[in-house]
Design an enzyme around this catalytic site. Structure first.
Site, mmCIF file in Angstrom:
data_model
loop_
_atom_site.group_PDB
_atom_site.id
_atom_site.type_symbol
_atom_site.label_atom_id
_atom_site.label_comp_id
_atom_site.label_asym_id
_atom_site.label_seq_id
_atom_site.Cartn_x
_atom_site.Cartn_y
_atom_site.Cartn_z
ATOM 1 N N ASN A 54 0.809 -1.219 0.000
ATOM 2 C CA ASN A 54 0.000 0.000 0.000
ATOM 3 C C ASN A 54 0.844 1.272 0.000
ATOM 4 O O ASN A 54 0.323 2.372 -0.181
ATOM 5 C CB ASN A 54 -0.925 0.024 1.222
ATOM 6 C CG ASN A 54 -0.150 0.009 2.527
ATOM 7 O OD1 ASN A 54 0.467 -1.002 2.843
ATOM 8 N ND2 ASN A 54 -0.170 1.099 3.280
ATOM 9 N N THR A 55 2.153 1.131 0.166
ATOM 10 C CA THR A 55 3.008 2.324 0.222
ATOM 11 C C THR A 55 4.449 1.962 -0.146
ATOM 12 O O THR A 55 4.809 0.785 -0.253
ATOM 13 C CB THR A 55 2.980 2.937 1.646
ATOM 14 O OG1 THR A 55 3.684 4.181 1.643
ATOM 15 C CG2 THR A 55 3.633 2.004 2.656
ATOM 16 N N TYR A 59 16.418 -5.030 14.601
ATOM 17 C CA TYR A 59 16.145 -4.888 13.175
ATOM 18 C C TYR A 59 17.199 -5.630 12.358
ATOM 19 O O TYR A 59 16.868 -6.368 11.415
ATOM 20 C CB TYR A 59 16.132 -3.409 12.788
ATOM 21 C CG TYR A 59 15.952 -3.174 11.303
ATOM 22 C CD1 TYR A 59 14.712 -3.395 10.692
ATOM 23 C CD2 TYR A 59 17.009 -2.735 10.504
ATOM 24 C CE1 TYR A 59 14.539 -3.190 9.327
ATOM 25 C CE2 TYR A 59 16.839 -2.525 9.146
ATOM 26 C CZ TYR A 59 15.608 -2.754 8.556
ATOM 27 O OH TYR A 59 15.436 -2.558 7.207
#
Length: 350
Positions: free
Chosen positions: A82-83, A234
């Site tokens: 979506n992005t 991360y």
């Protein structure tokens, strides 16, 4: 004191004053010169930055997928589409004629992205489906519906991710970055691997990062319960991506399904929103960042490039093979992570 002595003393005092004044003037001149030098140096930096800005921007943009291959009749699934680079990847594959499924946590934003793609690509076959990679029930529900309604899957792009978020857990109790970036995609791929094999030739693209270089798989504390550092967590999740690709490639040998990982580069997106420092650095050096479209090029390259039809288990950046850290090339670690992931997810994947 006689007259001669007095004259000699006065002369000495006068000489010291003159030397002092001369020294002050020299220091002032030196200071002016230094300031002038600094101003000149700063001016040169600004001038050179302006003159070479186009070249810097071109270098920062990185590689470009040059393949003109069409994907008519093919189906692609992209998570987090979506992005950012996920959306740009979806738009590129749709422009090549593929049916593209945008798997998004926020369906409303997904529909907005799909509408935007349709406005730019007339006739684009894009659809949105709900998928929350932080919830294994959502992943299983998504896969169950997908397998009922879709007959083929030729391209799977594991793109969605979170970066340097505060400590939080997924619905199933996994540390968020490991849970979404690695375990969520691990389970999704497991559930769809049969369809990918039946649709062969097929490709899996896993979006990792150069940050894997700084990662280590902390088997003694995978969920960061003992201590948590958002940056290291991360890096661990991105290393997990690389190791997953390595082990999966071994297991898919001879199936005509390939899997490769990519480093998209430093992309201007909201991925760094959880880190004040990263957000500040990205704002200051925005001219060095890739646009989402530029960042999507390597994902697209690995998904469509004809010359990669039999390449598997590799890592790419700027549309070319890229360096993998030693800990990302360790087969023993890859197998151990695979077994640990299966155990956490309650699955058997031989």
């Amino acid at each position: 004191m006689n007259v001669d002595a007095w004259h000699m003393r006065q002369g000495s005092v006068l000489s010291e004053k003159l030397q002092s004044q001369s020294s002050v003037r020299e220091e002032a001149q030196l200071s002016d010169s230094t300031c002038g030098g600094e101003d000149f140096g700063l001016g040169m930096v600004v001038l050179l930055s302006v003159l070479f800005a186009p070249h810097i921007r071109k270098y920062a943009a990185g590689g470009v997928c040059k393949s003109q291959v069409r994907l008519d009749g093919k189906t692609a699934l992209i998570t987090g589409a979506n992005t950012g680079i996920g959306k740009e990847t979806a738009q590129d594959l749709a422009a090549r004629g593929a049916r593209v499924v945008l798997a998004c946590r926020d369906v409303e934003k997904g529909e907005e992205a799909a509408a935007d793609i349709r406005s730019k690509v007339p006739g684009a076959k894009v659809e949105v489906r709900e998928l929350d990679l932080a919830d294994t029930c959502s992943i299983r529900a998504f896969a169950q519906r997908f397998l009922k309604e879709v007959n083929h899957l030729h391209i799977l792009v594991n793109n969605a991710g979170v970066m340097m978020c505060p400590y939080m857990k997924t619905t199933d109790g996994f540390e968020m970055q490991l849970g979404v970036n690695h375990l969520g995609h691990f389970l999704l791929t497991y559930l769809l691997i049969g369809l990918l094999k039946r649709s062969a030739p097929a490709r899996i693209v896993v979006v990792s990062s150069w940050a894997h270089v700084f990662g280590w798989i902390r088997f003694h504390d995978l969920q960061s319960l003992g201590s948590y550092n958002s940056g290291l967590a991360y890096c661990q999740s991105k290393l997990a991506n690389v190791l997953f690709v390595r082990e999966l490639a071994h297991r898919l040998a001879g199936s005509d399904v390939t899997v490769n990982s990519v480093h998209p580069g430093s992309v201007c997106s909201d991925l760094v929103r959880h880190s004040t420092v990263m957000s500040l650095l990205f704002a200051l050096f925005s001219f060095l960042l890739k646009t989402p479209r530029e960042g999507a090029q390597t994902s697209v390259h690995c998904a469509v490039a004809e010359e990669l039809h039999s390449v598997s288990g590799k890592h790419f950046s700027d549309c070319t093979p890229a360096f993998v850290a030693p800990q990302g090339r360790n087969d023993k670690t890859a197998r151990q992570l695979w077994d640990g992931s299966c155990e956490l997810l309650g699955i058997e994947w031989e």
